[in-house]
Every structure is written in C-alpha cells, then in structure tokens.
Design a protein around this motif. Structure first.
Motif, PDB file in Angstrom:
ATOM      1  N   SER A  14       9.959  -8.284 -10.194  1.00  0.00           N
ATOM      2  CA  SER A  14       9.858  -9.202 -11.113  1.00  0.00           C
ATOM      3  C   SER A  14      10.598 -11.445 -10.401  1.00  0.00           C
ATOM      4  CB  SER A  14       9.716  -8.882 -11.577  1.00  0.00           C
ATOM      5  OG  SER A  14       8.884  -7.629 -12.069  1.00  0.00           O
ATOM      6  N   VAL A  15      10.822 -11.255  -9.409  1.00  0.00           N
ATOM      7  CA  VAL A  15      11.684 -12.543  -9.579  1.00  0.00           C
ATOM      8  C   VAL A  15      11.038 -12.808  -8.765  1.00  0.00           C
ATOM      9  CG1 VAL A  15      13.010 -13.851  -9.274  1.00  0.00           C
ATOM     10  CG2 VAL A  15      14.230 -11.781 -10.184  1.00  0.00           C
ATOM     11  N   GLY A  16      10.222 -14.751  -9.250  1.00  0.00           N
ATOM     12  CA  GLY A  16       9.861 -14.995  -7.518  1.00  0.00           C
ATOM     13  C   GLY A  16      10.738 -15.861  -6.431  1.00  0.00           C
ATOM     14  N   LEU A  17      10.021 -16.029  -5.852  1.00  0.00           N
ATOM     15  CA  LEU A  17      10.983 -15.268  -4.547  1.00  0.00           C
ATOM     16  C   LEU A  17      11.866 -17.690  -4.604  1.00  0.00           C
ATOM     17  CD1 LEU A  17      11.487 -15.562  -1.681  1.00  0.00           C
ATOM     18  CD2 LEU A  17       9.381 -17.150  -1.080  1.00  0.00           C
ATOM     19  N   HIS A  18      11.538 -18.435  -5.394  1.00  0.00           N
ATOM     20  CA  HIS A  18      12.221 -20.080  -5.896  1.00  0.00           C
ATOM     21  C   HIS A  18      11.728 -19.936  -7.242  1.00  0.00           C
ATOM     22  CE1 HIS A  18      10.554 -20.925  -1.572  1.00  0.00           C
ATOM     23  NE2 HIS A  18       9.577 -20.406  -1.946  1.00  0.00           N
ATOM     24  N   ASP A  19      12.074 -18.324  -7.994  1.00  0.00           N
ATOM     25  CA  ASP A  19      12.429 -19.342  -9.282  1.00  0.00           C
ATOM     26  C   ASP A  19      13.891 -19.639  -9.966  1.00  0.00           C
ATOM     27  OD1 ASP A  19      10.454 -17.680  -9.990  1.00  0.00           O
ATOM     28  OD2 ASP A  19      11.335 -15.876 -11.199  1.00  0.00           O
ATOM     29  N   ASP A  63       1.232  -1.392   0.035  1.00  0.00           N
ATOM     30  CA  ASP A  63       0.284   0.349  -0.003  1.00  0.00           C
ATOM     31  C   ASP A  63       0.515   1.452   0.253  1.00  0.00           C
ATOM     32  OD1 ASP A  63      -2.046  -1.466  -0.433  1.00  0.00           O
ATOM     33  OD2 ASP A  63      -2.894  -1.484   2.483  1.00  0.00           O
ATOM     34  N   SER A  64       2.442   1.113   0.456  1.00  0.00           N
ATOM     35  CA  SER A  64       2.542   2.477   0.843  1.00  0.00           C
ATOM     36  C   SER A  64       3.651   3.117  -0.513  1.00  0.00           C
ATOM     37  CB  SER A  64       3.754   2.216   2.015  1.00  0.00           C
ATOM     38  OG  SER A  64       3.917   1.166   1.915  1.00  0.00           O
ATOM     39  N   ASN A  65       4.028   1.551  -0.846  1.00  0.00           N
ATOM     40  CA  ASN A  65       5.162   1.741  -2.242  1.00  0.00           C
ATOM     41  C   ASN A  65       4.252   1.430  -3.801  1.00  0.00           C
ATOM     42  OD1 ASN A  65       6.967   1.109  -5.026  1.00  0.00           O
ATOM     43  ND2 ASN A  65       8.132   0.807  -3.117  1.00  0.00           N
ATOM     44  N   SER A  66       3.464   1.928  -4.702  1.00  0.00           N
ATOM     45  CA  SER A  66       3.099   1.407  -5.811  1.00  0.00           C
ATOM     46  C   SER A  66       3.222   0.699  -6.602  1.00  0.00           C
ATOM     47  CB  SER A  66       2.501   3.448  -6.312  1.00  0.00           C
ATOM     48  OG  SER A  66       3.132   4.435  -7.210  1.00  0.00           O
ATOM     49  N   HIS A 101       3.414 -17.668  -6.920  1.00  0.00           N
ATOM     50  CA  HIS A 101       3.950 -16.123  -6.596  1.00  0.00           C
ATOM     51  C   HIS A 101       3.518 -15.364  -5.772  1.00  0.00           C
ATOM     52  CE1 HIS A 101       6.028 -17.734 -10.530  1.00  0.00           C
ATOM     53  NE2 HIS A 101       7.290 -17.841 -10.037  1.00  0.00           N
ATOM     54  N   LYS A 102       2.495 -15.133  -5.884  1.00  0.00           N
ATOM     55  CA  LYS A 102       1.633 -14.298  -4.222  1.00  0.00           C
ATOM     56  C   LYS A 102       1.596 -15.099  -3.100  1.00  0.00           C
ATOM     57  CE  LYS A 102      -0.849 -11.183  -7.908  1.00  0.00           C
ATOM     58  NZ  LYS A 102      -2.720 -10.928  -8.342  1.00  0.00           N
ATOM     59  N   ARG A 103       1.155 -16.072  -4.005  1.00  0.00           N
ATOM     60  CA  ARG A 103       1.099 -17.292  -2.624  1.00  0.00           C
ATOM     61  C   ARG A 103       2.604 -16.604  -1.361  1.00  0.00           C
ATOM     62  NH1 ARG A 103      -2.019 -20.606  -4.825  1.00  0.00           N
ATOM     63  NH2 ARG A 103      -3.803 -19.900  -3.183  1.00  0.00           N
ATOM     64  N   GLU A 104       3.532 -17.660  -2.560  1.00  0.00           N
ATOM     65  CA  GLU A 104       5.116 -18.249  -2.310  1.00  0.00           C
ATOM     66  C   GLU A 104       4.955 -16.513  -1.568  1.00  0.00           C
ATOM     67  OE1 GLU A 104       7.461 -18.588  -6.115  1.00  0.00           O
ATOM     68  OE2 GLU A 104       6.546 -20.900  -5.363  1.00  0.00           O
ATOM     69  N   TYR A 105       4.944 -15.539  -1.844  1.00  0.00           N
ATOM     70  CA  TYR A 105       5.799 -14.602  -1.232  1.00  0.00           C
ATOM     71  C   TYR A 105       4.619 -13.941   0.333  1.00  0.00           C
ATOM     72  CZ  TYR A 105       9.100 -12.587  -3.607  1.00  0.00           C
ATOM     73  OH  TYR A 105      10.531 -12.699  -5.060  1.00  0.00           O
ATOM     74  N   ALA A 106       3.826 -14.606  -0.242  1.00  0.00           N
ATOM     75  CA  ALA A 106       2.865 -13.851   1.083  1.00  0.00           C
ATOM     76  C   ALA A 106       2.974 -15.177   2.686  1.00  0.00           C
ATOM     77  CB  ALA A 106       1.200 -14.046   0.905  1.00  0.00           C
ATOM     78  N   LYS A 126       3.450  -2.354  -5.364  1.00  0.00           N
ATOM     79  CA  LYS A 126       2.290  -3.131  -5.749  1.00  0.00           C
ATOM     80  C   LYS A 126       1.797  -3.490  -6.746  1.00  0.00           C
ATOM     81  CE  LYS A 126      -2.638  -2.409  -4.353  1.00  0.00           C
ATOM     82  NZ  LYS A 126      -3.543  -1.237  -3.109  1.00  0.00           N
ATOM     83  N   GLU A 127       2.268  -2.716  -7.852  1.00  0.00           N
ATOM     84  CA  GLU A 127       2.005  -3.125  -9.452  1.00  0.00           C
ATOM     85  C   GLU A 127       2.629  -4.619  -9.275  1.00  0.00           C
ATOM     86  OE1 GLU A 127       3.078  -1.219 -14.097  1.00  0.00           O
ATOM     87  OE2 GLU A 127       3.069  -0.184 -12.333  1.00  0.00           O
ATOM     88  N   LYS A 128       3.695  -4.710  -8.911  1.00  0.00           N
ATOM     89  CA  LYS A 128       4.972  -5.508  -9.455  1.00  0.00           C
ATOM     90  C   LYS A 128       4.072  -7.146  -8.749  1.00  0.00           C
ATOM     91  CE  LYS A 128       8.289  -3.602 -11.680  1.00  0.00           C
ATOM     92  NZ  LYS A 128       8.351  -4.248 -12.678  1.00  0.00           N
ATOM     93  N   TYR A 129       3.707  -6.520  -7.638  1.00  0.00           N
ATOM     94  CA  TYR A 129       3.359  -8.119  -6.514  1.00  0.00           C
ATOM     95  C   TYR A 129       2.259  -8.025  -7.460  1.00  0.00           C
ATOM     96  CZ  TYR A 129       1.854 -10.467  -2.982  1.00  0.00           C
ATOM     97  OH  TYR A 129       1.473 -11.387  -2.341  1.00  0.00           O
TER      98      TYR A 129
END
Length: 195
Positions: free
Chosen positions: A185-190, A138-141, A154-159, A144-147
């Motif tokens: 734009s790198v996934g956590l487990h890429d 929320d504090s960094n647009s 990928h979203k779930r991995e980070y969360a 947020k856009e990249k996420y």
C-alpha cells in the motif's frame, strides 16, 4: 518557516545571492512564506502564488497561475509544454535578470487574480490501465484489492509508470518493481511527498 527557507538558500552552490534578492522582494509583498515541494513558496490566504528555486543552469520564479498573467514583457515560459496548463516560469541566469519592479508587478497581478477567483483548473485525464498491469491485477486478488484502495492519483501514477515505458522489457521490469509496493500500500512517489 524562515529557517527552512534560509537552509534551502544556504545549501545552494550557484545562486545564493540571487535567491536572497528574490526572497527580499517577495517578503516585501503581502505574501506568506512557506516551503512546498522542497522549495520556498509564497501564498496568499492559503493559495499558492509564486515559488522560487535554483537549478544547475538557472534560478527563478514559478507562478502557480502564470498562464493568467498578462506577461507584456515576455518573461514567462511553460516549463513542460503539453503537461502544464497554468504554471509558468520566469528563468534568470544572473543578478542582472532580477527586475525588482517588474517582479512586483507580476506578483501583485497574480495575487489580484487569486483574490478575484481567477484560476485554471487542472484537467483530469481518464485512468487508463495498461494491459500488463490489468492482467497482473486480474490474476492476483490481493494485488487488485490493494490497487483499488489507492486514490485516483496513485492509481494513475502506477498506470502511467507502466504505459510510459517504450520497451516491453522495461514495462515488465517496472511491473516487477511496483507489485511489492502496491501490496505494501505504498504509492509510487510517496517518498517525495513529505518533503
């Protein structure tokens, strides 16, 4: 593919002969040998049936849809209770544990199940973004856009990476680690995905 499987077996320090034996059994069945997740895997019509792997204290087979097998002999176990629904392991600790006929029975049943469309579908859990990550988004647009451009997995991995930490300090250090990755734009487990 043979050279990759041969190389996998050759680099093992404990279970070379045992893996060669398992491989000979599997190659004698109507399966296609490949490598997935860095280990030998055997498929039928493009569908995963059974893999084999060596670990420090055991080696064995894992059946992609093992929970559907009858397992009359009690050979299969859930490797991650509470996490895996379909996957089952057959662990061995010596050459004596390799029952060629029984392995054939299990693998042929797995092939038959696959050909008949029997499968346990993965249950998708909802994406729950922890407050710490949500506040950062929320504090960094740009963040947020990249996420938002990531796939759901990928979203779930980070969360999950943030929410699974128990201590607040660990959550904060994990957040510091992942922000640059998300911005790139790198996934956590890429780094593990292309094995």
């Amino acid at each position: 593919m043979e050279s990759k499987v041969t190389a996998y077996i050759a680099k093992q320090t404990n279970w070379k002969k045992e893996l060669e034996k398992l491989r000979s059994i599997l190659l004698d069945l109507p399966l296609v040998e490949t490598v997935k997740w860095g280990a030998p895997y055997y498929t039928d019509k493009g569908k995963n049936i059974v893999g084999m792997a060596a670990f420090k204290h055991h080696f064995g087979l894992w059946f992609t849809q093992g929970a559907l097998l009858q397992d009359k002999h009690g050979k299969l176990m859930n490797a991650q209770e509470g996490k895996t629904n379909a996957l089952r392991q057959w662990r061995c600790v010596s050459m004596d544990d390799i029952d060629e006929e029984l392995i054939r029975v299990y693998v042929l049943e797995a092939i038959d199940n696959q050909r008949n469309g029997k499968a346990i579908k993965p249950q998708r859990k909802p994406l729950v973004i922890p407050d710490l990550l949500q506040n950062a988004l929320d504090s960094n647009s740009e963040l947020k856009e990249k996420y938002e451009n990531f796939s759901l997995s990928h979203k779930r991995e980070y969360a999950d990476y943030i929410s699974e930490a128990k201590r607040e300090a660990t959550k904060l250090s994990r957040l510091e680690k992942i922000v640059p990755m998300i911005l790139e734009s790198v996934g956590l487990h890429d780094k593990y995905r292309n094995c």
